[in-house]
Design a protein around this motif. Structure first.
Motif, short mmCIF file in Angstrom:
data_model
loop_
_atom_site.label_atom_id
_atom_site.label_comp_id
_atom_site.label_asym_id
_atom_site.label_seq_id
_atom_site.Cartn_x
_atom_site.Cartn_y
_atom_site.Cartn_z
N ALA A 239 11.21 -1.21 -11.46
CA ALA A 239 11.36 -0.23 -10.39
C ALA A 239 10.89 -0.38 -8.98
O ALA A 239 10.17 -1.33 -8.84
N ALA A 240 11.60 0.42 -8.09
CA ALA A 240 11.27 0.07 -6.60
C ALA A 240 9.83 0.75 -6.27
O ALA A 240 9.33 1.84 -6.90
N PRO A 265 6.70 -10.51 -9.93
CA PRO A 265 7.68 -10.52 -8.80
C PRO A 265 8.06 -8.87 -8.49
O PRO A 265 7.87 -8.05 -9.17
N VAL A 266 7.82 -8.64 -7.22
CA VAL A 266 8.53 -7.37 -6.72
C VAL A 266 10.12 -7.23 -6.63
O VAL A 266 10.68 -7.90 -5.77
N THR A 267 10.72 -6.60 -7.58
CA THR A 267 12.00 -6.48 -7.75
C THR A 267 12.72 -5.82 -6.62
O THR A 267 13.60 -6.16 -5.94
N ALA A 268 12.04 -4.58 -6.05
CA ALA A 268 12.63 -3.64 -5.17
C ALA A 268 11.46 -2.83 -4.55
O ALA A 268 10.68 -2.76 -5.17
N VAL A 269 11.71 -2.59 -3.42
CA VAL A 269 10.91 -1.64 -2.39
C VAL A 269 11.74 -0.69 -1.75
O VAL A 269 13.19 -0.78 -1.58
N SER A 285 11.33 -10.85 5.39
CA SER A 285 10.70 -12.27 5.59
C SER A 285 9.39 -12.41 4.64
O SER A 285 9.25 -13.50 4.53
N ARG A 286 8.76 -11.26 4.51
CA ARG A 286 7.83 -11.42 3.50
C ARG A 286 8.21 -11.41 1.98
O ARG A 286 7.59 -12.02 1.02
N LEU A 287 9.18 -10.57 1.55
CA LEU A 287 9.72 -10.25 0.20
C LEU A 287 11.29 -10.85 0.29
O LEU A 287 11.94 -9.90 0.04
#
Length: 453
Positions: A239-240, A265-269, A285-287
């Protein structure tokens, strides 16, 4: 008949109408003309300001209404109790008790692009039945056509690769409208809806992110924003994460550091506030592997601005401005009674007489113009007739289209329009000509003397 929740069930569709539909039906029947064959067409005299086209939607709900149009003994008694129908003829009550829609319906398929004065739908039925249907049909088609058109415009601007989510439930005009809005948006090009009931009923999987309340709840209990993210990822790893509750860039920095340390990992924000151009670029730039969603009173104009400014956004959540706005002011007008063409001649509200058909011309896949003519006219070799019969004597003549079929049709229809007509600012007029036969019929009808007593 008292229902404090005021919910409309199919068994009560017959009373979900304006009073004057029933009073006129009573008058028609009392005067012996209620069973005359009438044709009513639903169309808009003009497009909403700034719109170059409309995407027709709501036919499925219109069919559902007509199929379930019945007056029970409870409904009849409720009407009697109002005291308004004390002088209604016996034939009125007899028709109500035996009622069931017995007419024919012609319509453009859902997802079809239409223009001013072109009928989205025509009802051909006994006069009293066709009259009763007006209120519900206008409600169903006007609202869903508005949502479908806005959704199609957003998709056209955002492009085929962007993920578009329908977030409008809390801003729609009612719970019922929220369901219709979700359906119309999906049918006209959006990918998913956050409305769980709409998604389940449509056989889709709902989509969403998280709210600021989750982050605030963790921080209020002496936790942290990071703990909120960790907890949410634990249960919903794909999920984001909503990262703008406090400091968007700082949150992205910490998430990037955690990923570098071997955390999931971060899939979405999702970004819901602030300078979406600068913030999305900073987050990218960060993710760099995360899908970036944006929300917060977005519409086709804001999406176009964000794209032109170089925002690093992969998807958009559409809410308030998708499900509200200037209405599609469709009308439902009598055009023929027992083979006699009729028209309204009021100033600025004149209508065209007769049962009509839309003939569309294409050149190399591009729609180049329409001819609005009569149903008795044949299509030219380079034309396609758009209205098809969907009900005969109260029964469906063909299965209703799936959401996927409607979506494909809407996508193709919008793409077939000239670029100038698709513009969201100052769109060009699409040519719609009247056939010679229609012009002649209008002239004859206008010259016909109106009987005076």
């Amino acid at each position: 008949m008292t229902h404090s929740a005021l919910l409309a069930a199919p068994e009560d569709y017959s009373l979900l109408t304006d009073l004057y539909q029933l009073t006129m039906a009573s008058c028609y029947l009392g005067e012996g003309i209620g069973d005359r064959r009438a044709s009513f067409e639903l169309f808009t005299r003009r497009l909403p300001q700034g719109y170059g086209y409309l995407v027709s939607m709501g036919l499925a709900q219109a069919i559902d209404y007509l199929t379930n149009l019945r007056f029970s003994d409870r409904h009849v008694e409720a009407l009697r109790q109002t005291g308004l129908f004390d002088r209604a003829p016996d034939s009125f009550w007899q028709r109500l008790r035996s009622a069931g829609f017995s007419g024919d319906v012609w319509a453009v398929p859902e997802g079809t692009v239409v223009f001013a004065n072109e009928p989205l739908l025509r009802v051909e039925a006994p006069l009293w039945q066709a009259q009763l249907a007006e209120t519900y049909l206008l409600n169903a088609l006007n609202y869903q056509t508005l949502i479908a058109t806005r959704a199609a415009r957003v998709r056209d601007v955002a492009g085929p690769a962007a993920t578009l989510l329908e977030f409008g439930t809390r801003r729609a005009f009612s719970p019922q409208a929220a369901l219709w809005a979700a359906r119309a948006a999906l049918a006209a090009g959006l990918d998913e809806t956050s409305n769980v009931l709409a998604a389940v009923q449509l056989g889709r999987r709902p989509a969403g992110t998280m709210a600021h309340a989750l982050v605030m709840a963790f921080t209020a209990l002496e936790g942290s924003e990071d703990q909120a993210f960790e907890a949410f990822q634990r249960y919903f790893p794909g999920a984001a994460l909503l990262i703008d509750t406090y400091d968007t860039v700082a949150a992205a920095d910490r998430l990037a550091a955690r990923v570098a340390q071997g955390h999931p990992p971060v899939t979405a924000v999702r970004l819901d506030s602030g300078d979406l151009v600068a913030l999305s670029q900073a987050v990218r730039s960060r993710l760099p592997q995360a899908t970036i969603f944006a929300s917060g009173d977005l519409d086709e104009f804001e999406i176009a601005r964000l794209q032109q400014a170089g925002a690093a956004i992969d998807g958009y959540g559409l809410g308030t401005k998708l499900v509200t706005g200037a209405p599609v002011n469709g009308v439902y007008k009598l055009v023929d009674l027992d083979g006699c063409a009729v028209m309204k001649e009021s100033v600025q509200k004149a209508t065209l007489p007769g049962r009509k058909q839309i003939f569309r011309r294409y050149q190399q896949g591009v729609a180049v113009g329409d001819r609005l003519g009569l149903t008795t006219e044949p299509a030219a070799p380079d034309e396609c007739a758009l209205l098809t019969q969907v009900m005969h004597q109260g029964e469906l003549t063909q299965p209703l289209d799936t959401l996927e079929t409607i979506r494909d049709r809407a996508t193709t229809a919008v793409a077939s329009l000239p670029t100038a007509v698709r513009q969201i600012t100052h769109p060009a007029d699409y040519p719609v000509d009247l056939s010679g036969a229609l012009v002649e019929l209008a002239a004859q009808t206008r010259q016909r003397p109106v009987p005076q007593r």
